[in-house]
Design an enzyme around this catalytic site. Structure first.
Site, PDB file in Angstrom:
ATOM      1  N   HIS A 392     -18.650  50.560   9.271  1.00 58.89           N
ATOM      2  CA  HIS A 392     -18.014  50.723  10.575  1.00 58.89           C
ATOM      3  C   HIS A 392     -16.511  50.957  10.431  1.00 58.89           C
ATOM      4  O   HIS A 392     -15.960  51.940  10.953  1.00 58.89           O
ATOM      5  CB  HIS A 392     -18.288  49.465  11.404  1.00 58.89           C
ATOM      6  CG  HIS A 392     -17.738  49.488  12.795  1.00 58.89           C
ATOM      7  ND1 HIS A 392     -18.519  49.726  13.898  1.00 58.89           N
ATOM      8  CD2 HIS A 392     -16.482  49.294  13.275  1.00 58.89           C
ATOM      9  CE1 HIS A 392     -17.781  49.687  14.987  1.00 58.89           C
ATOM     10  NE2 HIS A 392     -16.528  49.411  14.638  1.00 58.89           N
ATOM     11  N   GLU A 393     -15.844  50.071   9.719  1.00 58.63           N
ATOM     12  CA  GLU A 393     -14.384  50.166   9.610  1.00 58.63           C
ATOM     13  C   GLU A 393     -13.952  51.382   8.794  1.00 58.63           C
ATOM     14  O   GLU A 393     -12.911  51.986   9.072  1.00 58.63           O
ATOM     15  CB  GLU A 393     -13.804  48.877   9.022  1.00 58.63           C
ATOM     16  CG  GLU A 393     -14.047  47.637   9.876  1.00 58.63           C
ATOM     17  CD  GLU A 393     -13.536  47.758  11.309  1.00 58.63           C
ATOM     18  OE1 GLU A 393     -12.625  48.589  11.565  1.00 58.63           O
ATOM     19  OE2 GLU A 393     -14.060  47.043  12.187  1.00 58.63           O
ATOM     20  N   HIS A 396     -13.822  54.271  11.108  1.00 57.15           N
ATOM     21  CA  HIS A 396     -12.516  54.338  11.776  1.00 57.15           C
ATOM     22  C   HIS A 396     -11.464  54.945  10.844  1.00 57.15           C
ATOM     23  O   HIS A 396     -10.679  55.810  11.235  1.00 57.15           O
ATOM     24  CB  HIS A 396     -12.045  52.933  12.155  1.00 57.15           C
ATOM     25  CG  HIS A 396     -12.704  52.357  13.357  1.00 57.15           C
ATOM     26  ND1 HIS A 396     -12.793  53.015  14.555  1.00 57.15           N
ATOM     27  CD2 HIS A 396     -13.299  51.135  13.548  1.00 57.15           C
ATOM     28  CE1 HIS A 396     -13.410  52.242  15.440  1.00 57.15           C
ATOM     29  NE2 HIS A 396     -13.728  51.101  14.853  1.00 57.15           N
ATOM     30  N   HIS A 399     -11.883  58.627  10.364  1.00 58.53           N
ATOM     31  CA  HIS A 399     -11.506  59.313  11.605  1.00 58.53           C
ATOM     32  C   HIS A 399      -9.982  59.485  11.618  1.00 58.53           C
ATOM     33  O   HIS A 399      -9.457  60.584  11.865  1.00 58.53           O
ATOM     34  CB  HIS A 399     -11.972  58.485  12.802  1.00 58.53           C
ATOM     35  CG  HIS A 399     -11.839  59.181  14.118  1.00 58.53           C
ATOM     36  ND1 HIS A 399     -12.211  58.593  15.314  1.00 58.53           N
ATOM     37  CD2 HIS A 399     -11.347  60.398  14.463  1.00 58.53           C
ATOM     38  CE1 HIS A 399     -11.985  59.422  16.304  1.00 58.53           C
ATOM     39  NE2 HIS A 399     -11.449  60.523  15.822  1.00 58.53           N
TER      40      HIS A 399
END
Length: 601
Positions: A392-393, A396, A399
């Site tokens: 998940h991180e 980020h 991105h």
């Protein structure tokens, strides 16, 4: 890594397990020099007051100076706060973080004249400026956004006053951070082996996943008894933050706080309300899962401390950080070779602060400053949830990497609405990869349940949080005091609505609102649910369509804030202005519940 019964200090963490914060600033002295530079740039900005309409050249010079100041301020702010988050009890970095907060107010105050002054320039003049100066074209979208928010822009003096009030308005959030990360302590409990063990934010979920119901219950009571003992302080902080939001919304001429916060991300309020309405319509699907959880645990009463208890026995899916890293690399292969190489770069070059230490900020996040690689804060514990947190991180982080690589500084930062899409898409791809690999019935059931839990935590739970915020802010706007009793009642009633008749809503959970840091960034959490729904749609497109879908997706990652969030997502193939992605995600949720029921017969 911390031992079983002791939270280790920052100094005891291995260097290779800490993020390379020196890539941002070599030391505090370099930070102080850049802090001074921002101060100097703030003074220079003031020299443009009253001159922005003189010529296109002057306007370009101002924008160049403004974004130079913001670029250097971002570096100052990120370093000070990340150092503070390493150990929130460290007085040196408490001070640097406070200075950075003050500097933010100075910068906002120094540039507060900008928007009202630009709005005072005739539109025909702005059009002429854009036509006559190629450099100004870079700032066209910024000028369009200023025009879009014209009704909510104050006079130069009022904007400056509001900017000066920023530090005071941000005080509830800062005080809550100290309260929740540094000050509140939870009583020790008896662990599974009978020894006394500490309860911390980082360990709480691990205890709640214990197979021993006594451990779960004791951890649950340890945490919420501590919050209840501070209920009036917690309610006062929450209410003060709401009042700060109301003050800003009223000053900016918005009808409500929710309208102000969603306008900031250029997302219609209807998107927020559509989410809540769609979840309400689909709650029977969630009740079906709650009933199945009760059945599989074999309990007469299902309690809130049973929410994270393992449903599949004799499956112990524990992973070291090195194993988690390899699982993430394998699971994200569909995103292409370059994406995988960037992941490896992050793993190999200390982008990540891996383990919990005494005083470290709880939870996980990705952050950073333009011009330097992104950073990821974890509090890694060896379980499946933390493997997905890593995926998940890093979603980020990449991105941010793609956006920073592609967009000029003014447009590199993406809106919160799209922020959770990339992170959750990584999780969806990883779970599908693991499900494709595993034939063992019990392990498959474990993973299917984990996917269901992701829906529960990200779609249903975050929507419940979003509804709590909406109701609490509405009560305050109607003049009702947000006492601990009022907040607890709202929260209790929502738990009853969302979990249904098969769940006992223990009184302790009424205090959970005091445990949620995201409430101090109002109207943020709904975007986890919308982002999850968009991510499910995108991950399915990537797996089904391959290279073309990946190309569209990477284009979305590179978009930054070059367009509004709804437009950026449409470019990747998802329309979040409709209810369809949420309904489609919840249809998948129901399929997973049915599969889990079949696998556990």
């Amino acid at each position: 890594m911390s031992t079983d019964n002791k939270i280790i200090t920052r100094e005891e963490i291995r260097q290779e397990d800490k993020w390379a914060i020196e890539d941002l600033f070599t030391n505090d002295e370099d930070w102080k020099k850049e802090y001074a530079l921002v101060k100097e740039l703030c003074e220079k900005l003031q020299a443009y007051k009253g001159k922005l309409g003189e010529s296109a050249t002057v306007l370009v010079e101002f924008f160049n100076l403004l974004f130079k100041a913001e670029y250097h301020f971002e570096r100052v702010y990120v370093y000070a706060n990340q150092k503070y988050h390493e150990d929130t009890a460290n007085a040196i970095y408490q001070n640097l973080a406070d200075q950075a907060n003050g500097l933010e107010v100075s910068l906002k105050s120094a540039s507060a004249f900008c928007t009202p002054e630009i709005l005072s320039i005739p539109e025909a003049t702005i059009t002429q400026f854009l036509a006559s100066n190629e450099e100004l074209e870079l700032y066209r979208r910024i000028l369009e956004e200023i025009s879009r928010k014209k009704a909510h822009t104050l006079s130069a003096g009022e904007e400056a006053l509001l900017a000066d009030a920023g530090e005071v308005l941000g005080a509830p959030s800062n005080i809550y951070s100290m309260f929740n990360n540094a000050d509140i302590k939870f009583p020790d409990i008896m662990g599974e082996d009978g020894d006394k063990v500490p309860v911390t934010h980082g360990r709480y979920v691990t205890y709640m996943e214990s197979k021993d119901r006594r451990v779960r219950k004791e951890a649950f009571e340890s945490v919420y008894s501590s919050y209840r003992s501070m209920k009036n302080t917690a309610a006062s902080l929450f209410a003060s933050n709401v009042k700060a939001s109301m003050f800003a919304a009223k000053a900016k001429k918005y009808d409500s706080t929710i309208a102000m916060y969603l306008d900031d991300t250029d997302v219609p309020v209807e998107v927020y309300k559509n989410l809540i309405d769609t979840i309400h319509a689909n709650l029977p699907k969630f009740y079906k899962y709650v009933a199945l959880r009760k059945k599989l645990l074999g309990v007469d009463e299902l309690h809130m401390y049973d929410v994270y208890a393992p449903l599949v026995s004799d499956v112990d899916m524990k992973y070291t950080f090195d194993q988690a890293r390899e699982m993430v690399l394998e699971g994200l292969v569909p995103l292409g070779e370059r994406y995988i190489n960037l992941l490896k770069e992050g793993f190999d070059n200390r982008w990540i602060d891996i383990y919990e230490n005494e005083g470290k900020r709880s939870g996980a996040y990705s952050w950073g400053a333009y011009g330097t690689h992104p950073y990821v804060l974890l509090n890694y514990h060896p379980n499946l949830d933390n493997v997905f947190t890593l995926a998940h991180e890093m979603g980020h982080a990449l991105h941010t990497y793609h956006s920073n690589e592609t967009q000029p500084y003014p447009y590199a930062g993406y809106k919160i609405f799209v922020a959770e899409v990339a992170s959750t898409c990584n999780e969806a791809l990883l779970i599908q990869h693991l499900l494709n690999k595993i034939d063992d019935k019990k392990q498959r059931a474990y993973l299917v349940n984990h996917f269901i839990e992701s829906f529960k935590g990200t779609v249903f739970r975050q929507t419940m949080f979003a509804e709590f915020e909406m109701l609490a802010h509405a009560k305050a706007e109607e003049g009702e005091a947000l006492t601990s009793e009022v907040l607890c009642k709202i929260y209790h009633d929502l738990n009853v609505k969302y979990y249904g008749e098969d769940m006992v809503i223990d009184s302790e959970i009424d205090m959970e609102w005091a445990k949620i840091p995201h409430f101090y960034t109002p109207f943020y959490v709904y975007q986890y649910a919308t982002g999850f729904s968009a991510a499910i749609a995108l991950s399915r497109k990537i797996l089904k369509e391959g290279e073309k879908a990946v190309e569209d997706y990477i284009g979305f990652l590179r978009g930054g804030s070059s367009a509004d969030p709804i437009t950026l997502l449409r470019g990747a193939g998802v329309d979040m202005a409709s209810k369809d992605p949420i309904n489609e995600a919840l249809a998948l949720f129901e399929e997973l519940v049915d599969e889990l029921e079949e696998l556990t017969k």
